[in-house]
Design a protein around this motif. Structure first.
Motif, PDB file in Angstrom:
ATOM      1  N   TYR A 151     -11.809-154.394-102.511  1.00 40.75           N
ATOM      2  CA  TYR A 151     -13.065-154.636-101.814  1.00 40.75           C
ATOM      3  C   TYR A 151     -14.216-154.681-102.814  1.00 40.75           C
ATOM      4  CZ  TYR A 151     -11.101-153.473 -97.155  1.00 40.75           C
ATOM      5  OH  TYR A 151     -10.384-153.440 -95.985  1.00 40.75           O
ATOM      6  N   THR A 152     -15.267-155.409-102.480  1.00 38.62           N
ATOM      7  CA  THR A 152     -16.506-155.310-103.243  1.00 38.62           C
ATOM      8  C   THR A 152     -17.191-153.991-102.889  1.00 38.62           C
ATOM      9  OG1 THR A 152     -17.928-156.316-101.560  1.00 38.62           O
ATOM     10  CG2 THR A 152     -16.777-157.817-103.092  1.00 38.62           C
ATOM     11  N   PRO A 153     -18.122-153.526-103.727  1.00 33.83           N
ATOM     12  CA  PRO A 153     -18.795-152.266-103.403  1.00 33.83           C
ATOM     13  C   PRO A 153     -19.443-152.246-102.021  1.00 33.83           C
ATOM     14  CG  PRO A 153     -19.181-152.810-105.691  1.00 33.83           C
ATOM     15  CD  PRO A 153     -18.464-153.989-105.096  1.00 33.83           C
ATOM     16  N   TYR A 196     -14.019-145.046-100.271  1.00 34.91           N
ATOM     17  CA  TYR A 196     -14.603-146.068-101.142  1.00 34.91           C
ATOM     18  C   TYR A 196     -13.697-146.345-102.340  1.00 34.91           C
ATOM     19  CZ  TYR A 196     -17.805-148.322-104.424  1.00 34.91           C
ATOM     20  OH  TYR A 196     -18.374-149.195-105.321  1.00 34.91           O
ATOM     21  N   ALA A 250     -16.888-152.006 -99.244  1.00 32.21           N
ATOM     22  CA  ALA A 250     -16.309-150.663 -99.133  1.00 32.21           C
ATOM     23  C   ALA A 250     -17.269-149.693 -98.463  1.00 32.21           C
ATOM     24  CB  ALA A 250     -15.924-150.154-100.520  1.00 32.21           C
ATOM     25  N   THR A 288     -11.917-149.972-103.095  1.00 29.62           N
ATOM     26  CA  THR A 288     -12.335-150.789-104.243  1.00 29.62           C
ATOM     27  C   THR A 288     -11.251-150.849-105.311  1.00 29.62           C
ATOM     28  OG1 THR A 288     -13.493-148.849-105.165  1.00 29.62           O
ATOM     29  CG2 THR A 288     -14.811-150.445-103.903  1.00 29.62           C
TER      30      THR A 288
END
Length: 577
Positions: free
Chosen positions: A488-490, A479, A493, A483
């Motif tokens: 990436y957005t949460p 993650y 991810a 991110t």
């Protein structure tokens, strides 16, 4: 370097708003936390309410007799660790257990019980940083325990799996779980007694409840019950060793975290009495690697190799000893030396690093997969259960990530009159005297519970965590890479394909390992998986949606709050506005 673009599709949106956000491994805990925020409570009131609900709705994953670790920040404040990991009782030593004929601490039964730490930690947080009365915080958990709640299929399956054992060896558990319908009247009674603890002020009433827990009716029932021998996972009957003095002598505490700067962020974890610093070492090693994209063949290989090195150091050096050499383990020179060990093919051995003047501990190595210790996703990806996690942030800037676990219904016989059982965290200790995490009275077991707080230039920006035993940090690692580095957005991810190494000794009984083992979600892709196998990784395909149960909350650069939760298992949810 470029990262594989995130897919446009997500299983759910990353929630966004300005009022408050909650996310957890169960929708009822999330909803309860959000209800507290809606009624004017802060993030700490909310997370405590949600945590006690988790005891009720995920009893196969955690309970009041277990442990927890949290990392939080008050508005504009520095990261702080909430330490709810109890130590070994005075009667729990490696020598004493060896005299019982044990080679490992059992994975089930009261000999594996550390002093319960979760409830005292939650009450400490509520007292010092919350605003609500305990009776109001507990109303959600009491309501679900008294009147019932939707029972998860996995709870029913766990009870069925344990039914014969309960009937043959743990009759008090049969009495509690034999006809389970979602109601837990004994636990409701316990919480109601705590909720009406007397005092002239809110603080005094919470402290009175803490005393009821550690010195009053709860402690009395625990001590009386553990004296009776009962079946443990080694196949024999033993009495426990917890005493009234052990329970009265423990208090949860606030501690300073261990931190690492990574790509413009500061990652905050617990001390080396937990596995948290291993994630920091992974990030430090990867920071100097060419490809750290989890979705590419080289990136996945590099990450797996770095995980092995960090976890080998964890087992060699981490423990509640007071002299873990973190300054060396996280130093540029040491990290560079460790990074240089990452080759083109999979390593099959356990390779802890050497520190001048000290010999790394080498744990006994036996091959295998999983046992009766941790009700988690097995090392081969088969879902058997898991720990819990909860994150909350509020409109005032308070934020917390917390991972409660232990005291699950299959860990030890239910204690009559209380409605819960003890945890089994001592199975993470060794019975070898030279181990940094050897079983020692007064020392905490080297727990796997490892929530994360990410700090930015203006304060805390992300509270993150996952259940999963040893895999908690390896899943969180993906993650953070996706991110912080990949953009990436949460939710992107969290949804993205996960994998982890199993090439280290399991922290849970019977403590086996799989040399070169790597468990992957099939969505990682046939080409990447084939490349890993060609490099020598012993790959187990775990299906498309099976690994990781992450949730997260935070604040973006514009000051907007956000939340995201794991879709795997159809159970975790985020809520907020």
């Amino acid at each position: 370097m470029s990262f594989t673009p995130a897919p446009e599709f997500t299983t759910r949106p990353t929630l966004s708003g300005s009022f408050g956000m909650s996310a957890s491994t169960h929708w009822l805990a999330t909803a309860s936390s959000q209800s507290v925020l809606e009624q004017g409570g802060n993030a700490f009131d909310a997370v405590v309410a949600g945590a006690f609900v988790l005891h009720v709705v995920e009893p196969h994953l955690n309970g009041p007799g277990g442990d927890m670790v949290g990392v939080f920040a008050t508005a504009g404040g520095e990261p702080t660790v909430l330490m709810g990991q109890g130590p070994a009782p005075a009667g729990a030593s490696a020598a004493a257990y060896r005299e019982r004929g044990l080679e490992l601490v059992p994975g089930a039964g009261a000999l594996a019980a550390a002093i319960p730490g979760a409830v005292d930690a939650w009450l400490l947080l509520l007292r010092d940083h919350g605003t609500w009365e305990l009776r109001n915080v507990l109303q959600f958990a009491i309501g679900y325990a008294r009147h019932g709640h939707p029972v998860l299929d996995r709870v029913t399956a766990t009870i069925e799996r344990m039914r014969e054992h309960f009937d043959d060896h743990w009759p008090t558990s049969t009495a509690l779980w034999g006809n389970y319908d979602g109601r837990m009247p004994e636990l409701a009674d316990t919480y109601e007694r705590l909720a009406v603890s007397p005092g002239a002020s809110r603080v005094e009433r919470i402290d009175a409840a803490r005393m009821q827990w550690s010195r009053g009716f709860v402690a009395d029932a625990i001590v009386e019950f553990v004296r009776e021998p009962h079946r443990h996972s080694d196949g024999r009957d033993h009495a426990g060793v917890l005493t009234a003095e052990d329970l009265a002598g423990f208090s949860a505490t606030f501690e300073q975290p261990v931190t690492l700067d990574f790509r413009g962020h500061t990652i905050a974890k617990s001390g080396a009495w937990g596995q948290g610093p291993a994630l920091l070492q992974m990030l430090a090693m990867l920071d100097g690697c060419d490809d750290i994209d989890p979705s590419t063949a080289l990136g996945a290989h590099t990450i797996l190799e770095v995980e092995k090195l960090a976890l080998a150091d964890r087992d060699a050096w981490f423990g509640d000893t007071g002299d873990v050499p973190l300054d060396v383990l996280l130093s540029d020179a040491y990290v560079s030396d460790r990074r240089s060990l990452v080759g083109d093919t999979a390593s099959l051995g356990l390779r802890p690093g050497s520190i001048e003047g000290r010999t790394p501990f080498s744990p006994p190595l036996t091959t295998g997969t999983s046992g009766m210790g941790e009700p988690t996703v097995s090392r081969r990806g088969v879902v058997k259960g898991d720990t819990c996690h909860i994150d909350v942030t509020d409109r005032w800037g308070n934020i917390i990530s917390a991972t409660p676990s232990g005291g699950w219904l299959q860990s030890s016989p239910a204690i009559p009159g209380l409605g819960f059982c003890l945890g089994t965290r001592l199975q993470m200790t060794w019975l070898q005297d030279e181990a940094p995490a050897t079983l020692t009275p007064g020392r905490r077991p080297r727990t796997t519970l490892t929530p994360t707080l990410v700090m930015g230039a203006g304060g805390a920006v992300t509270a993150l965590g996952s259940p999963g035993g040893d895999q908690q940090d390896t899943w969180q690692l993906l993650y953070l890479l996706r991110t912080i580095v990949g953009g990436y957005t949460p939710q992107q991810a969290i949804d993205a394909p996960a994998f982890h190494t199993t090439s280290f000794p399991d922290s849970f009984w019977p403590r086996q390992w799989e040399p070169g083992g790597a468990v992957v979600e099939d969505r990682l892709g046939c080409d990447v998986i084939a490349s890993l196998e060609a490099r020598g990784h012993v790959v187990t395909r775990a299906g498309d949606w099976s690994l990781g149960r992450l949730s997260a909350v935070g604040v973006d650069d514009s000051g907007m709050l956000w939340a995201a939760a794991n879709p795997r298992g159809n159970q975790g949810y985020a809520a907020g506005r």
